[in-house]
Design a protein around this motif. Structure first.
Motif, PDB file in Angstrom:
ATOM      1  N   TYR A  73      17.093  67.050  43.600  1.00 45.98           N
ATOM      2  CA  TYR A  73      16.042  65.765  43.425  1.00 45.98           C
ATOM      3  C   TYR A  73      16.433  64.782  42.080  1.00 45.98           C
ATOM      4  CZ  TYR A  73      13.679  69.001  46.512  1.00 45.98           C
ATOM      5  OH  TYR A  73      13.357  69.592  47.820  1.00 45.98           O
ATOM      6  N   THR A  74      17.513  65.354  41.475  1.00 50.86           N
ATOM      7  CA  THR A  74      17.764  64.661  40.311  1.00 50.86           C
ATOM      8  C   THR A  74      19.230  64.574  40.099  1.00 50.86           C
ATOM      9  OG1 THR A  74      17.860  66.466  38.700  1.00 50.86           O
ATOM     10  CG2 THR A  74      15.862  65.295  38.857  1.00 50.86           C
ATOM     11  N   ILE A  75      19.479  63.732  39.221  1.00 52.53           N
ATOM     12  CA  ILE A  75      21.233  63.269  39.136  1.00 52.53           C
ATOM     13  C   ILE A  75      21.707  62.943  37.769  1.00 52.53           C
ATOM     14  CG2 ILE A  75      21.097  61.034  39.528  1.00 52.53           C
ATOM     15  CD1 ILE A  75      23.598  60.964  41.034  1.00 52.53           C
ATOM     16  N   PHE A  76      22.660  63.214  37.295  1.00 53.14           N
ATOM     17  CA  PHE A  76      23.039  62.954  35.954  1.00 53.14           C
ATOM     18  C   PHE A  76      23.156  61.589  35.617  1.00 53.14           C
ATOM     19  CE2 PHE A  76      26.333  61.928  32.859  1.00 53.14           C
ATOM     20  CZ  PHE A  76      26.134  62.552  31.764  1.00 53.14           C
ATOM     21  N   SER A  77      22.743  61.232  34.609  1.00 50.58           N
ATOM     22  CA  SER A  77      22.603  59.674  34.198  1.00 50.58           C
ATOM     23  C   SER A  77      22.901  59.654  32.740  1.00 50.58           C
ATOM     24  CB  SER A  77      21.300  58.962  34.328  1.00 50.58           C
ATOM     25  OG  SER A  77      21.407  57.603  33.828  1.00 50.58           O
ATOM     26  N   ALA A  78      24.106  59.171  32.299  1.00 52.21           N
ATOM     27  CA  ALA A  78      24.110  59.323  30.841  1.00 52.21           C
ATOM     28  C   ALA A  78      23.233  58.275  29.921  1.00 52.21           C
ATOM     29  CB  ALA A  78      25.455  58.363  30.308  1.00 52.21           C
ATOM     30  N   ASN A  79      22.464  57.350  30.654  1.00 47.35           N
ATOM     31  CA  ASN A  79      21.601  56.554  30.169  1.00 47.35           C
ATOM     32  C   ASN A  79      20.023  56.995  30.140  1.00 47.35           C
ATOM     33  OD1 ASN A  79      23.633  54.584  29.685  1.00 47.35           O
ATOM     34  ND2 ASN A  79      23.267  53.768  31.839  1.00 47.35           N
ATOM     35  N   ALA A  80      19.809  58.232  30.904  1.00 52.74           N
ATOM     36  CA  ALA A  80      18.590  58.444  31.074  1.00 52.74           C
ATOM     37  C   ALA A  80      18.076  59.409  29.746  1.00 52.74           C
ATOM     38  CB  ALA A  80      18.230  59.053  32.384  1.00 52.74           C
ATOM     39  N   LYS A  81      16.867  59.662  29.483  1.00 47.88           N
ATOM     40  CA  LYS A  81      16.389  60.445  28.699  1.00 47.88           C
ATOM     41  C   LYS A  81      16.472  62.126  29.101  1.00 47.88           C
ATOM     42  CE  LYS A  81      12.395  61.612  26.072  1.00 47.88           C
ATOM     43  NZ  LYS A  81      10.832  61.482  25.638  1.00 47.88           N
ATOM     44  N   GLY A  82      17.249  62.860  28.581  1.00 47.88           N
ATOM     45  CA  GLY A  82      17.562  64.238  29.061  1.00 47.88           C
ATOM     46  C   GLY A  82      18.634  64.208  30.091  1.00 47.88           C
ATOM     47  N   THR A 117      29.870  62.261  45.285  1.00 47.51           N
ATOM     48  CA  THR A 117      28.697  62.653  46.069  1.00 47.51           C
ATOM     49  C   THR A 117      27.515  63.037  45.086  1.00 47.51           C
ATOM     50  OG1 THR A 117      27.754  64.440  47.634  1.00 47.51           O
ATOM     51  CG2 THR A 117      29.500  65.071  45.877  1.00 47.51           C
ATOM     52  N   LEU A 118      26.218  62.997  45.580  1.00 47.13           N
ATOM     53  CA  LEU A 118      25.234  63.280  44.832  1.00 47.13           C
ATOM     54  C   LEU A 118      25.008  64.817  44.931  1.00 47.13           C
ATOM     55  CD1 LEU A 118      22.433  60.798  46.354  1.00 47.13           C
ATOM     56  CD2 LEU A 118      23.826  60.602  44.220  1.00 47.13           C
ATOM     57  N   ARG A 119      25.594  65.764  45.388  1.00 46.03           N
ATOM     58  CA  ARG A 119      25.528  67.049  45.264  1.00 46.03           C
ATOM     59  C   ARG A 119      26.152  67.626  44.107  1.00 46.03           C
ATOM     60  NH1 ARG A 119      25.436  70.291  50.952  1.00 46.03           N
ATOM     61  NH2 ARG A 119      24.399  68.325  52.121  1.00 46.03           N
ATOM     62  N   THR A 120      27.078  66.911  43.261  1.00 46.03           N
ATOM     63  CA  THR A 120      27.765  67.564  42.060  1.00 46.03           C
ATOM     64  C   THR A 120      27.204  66.863  41.110  1.00 46.03           C
ATOM     65  OG1 THR A 120      29.640  66.194  42.502  1.00 46.03           O
ATOM     66  CG2 THR A 120      29.784  68.335  43.503  1.00 46.03           C
ATOM     67  N   ASN A 121      27.306  67.448  39.832  1.00 45.87           N
ATOM     68  CA  ASN A 121      26.901  67.039  38.633  1.00 45.87           C
ATOM     69  C   ASN A 121      27.919  67.412  37.445  1.00 45.87           C
ATOM     70  OD1 ASN A 121      24.554  65.192  39.031  1.00 45.87           O
ATOM     71  ND2 ASN A 121      23.658  67.087  39.889  1.00 45.87           N
ATOM     72  N   PRO A 122      27.966  67.047  36.277  1.00 46.31           N
ATOM     73  CA  PRO A 122      28.914  67.556  35.411  1.00 46.31           C
ATOM     74  C   PRO A 122      28.325  68.762  34.977  1.00 46.31           C
ATOM     75  CG  PRO A 122      28.469  65.214  34.608  1.00 46.31           C
ATOM     76  CD  PRO A 122      27.580  65.596  36.186  1.00 46.31           C
ATOM     77  N   LYS A 123      29.114  69.740  34.606  1.00 50.65           N
ATOM     78  CA  LYS A 123      28.692  71.175  34.119  1.00 50.65           C
ATOM     79  C   LYS A 123      27.627  70.948  32.921  1.00 50.65           C
ATOM     80  CE  LYS A 123      32.474  73.492  35.721  1.00 50.65           C
ATOM     81  NZ  LYS A 123      32.562  74.506  36.538  1.00 50.65           N
TER      82      LYS A 123
END
Length: 125
Positions: A73-82, A117-123
């Motif tokens: 339900y969430t994705i990595f975002s460099a600009n978002a808080k947290g 894809t939205l299934r993978t995020n940075p470690k």
């Protein structure tokens, strides 16, 4: 009252279509069902005997039941808080993973295709 700039919904509150700050339980259920359907398609292509690099990459992705709720339900975002934002804040979030399953080759060093894809995020995120 009769000026050129009459108040409208957009003038009163900004955007007319607002994005809710969190996913509803119905949207979460629909997202899980969508992930399960993608898993079923990947499995059907695998059992058919087709060989392509996109299928190999798709088989490396986690299945819906293997993913933690944070990744569903969430994705990595460099600009978002947290460094995380809700998946529903991503434009066209219901169709983003469809480009990943095409059988064309994509250079790994091209920054345009870093997140396929939205299934993978940075470690670590």
């Amino acid at each position: 009252m009769f000026s050129a700039f009459r108040p409208s919904h957009v003038n009163f509150s900004g955007l007319l279509w607002k994005v809710p700050w969190k996913l509803s339980s119905t949207r979460k259920a629909n997202a899980r069902a969508r992930l399960k359907k993608v898993d079923a398609v990947i499995e059907a292509v695998r059992t058919s005997g087709v060989k392509c690099s996109a299928l190999d990459q798709a088989l490396e992705l986690p299945k819906e039941h293997e993913m933690p709720a944070r990744d569903k339900y969430t994705i990595f975002s460099a600009n978002a808080k947290g460094y995380r934002k809700g998946i529903h804040k991503v434009p066209k979030w219901t169709r983003v993973g469809s480009q990943f399953l095409s059988c064309r080759t994509v250079p790994d060093d091209d920054p345009k295709y870093t997140q396929r894809t939205l299934r993978t995020n940075p470690k670590g995120f």
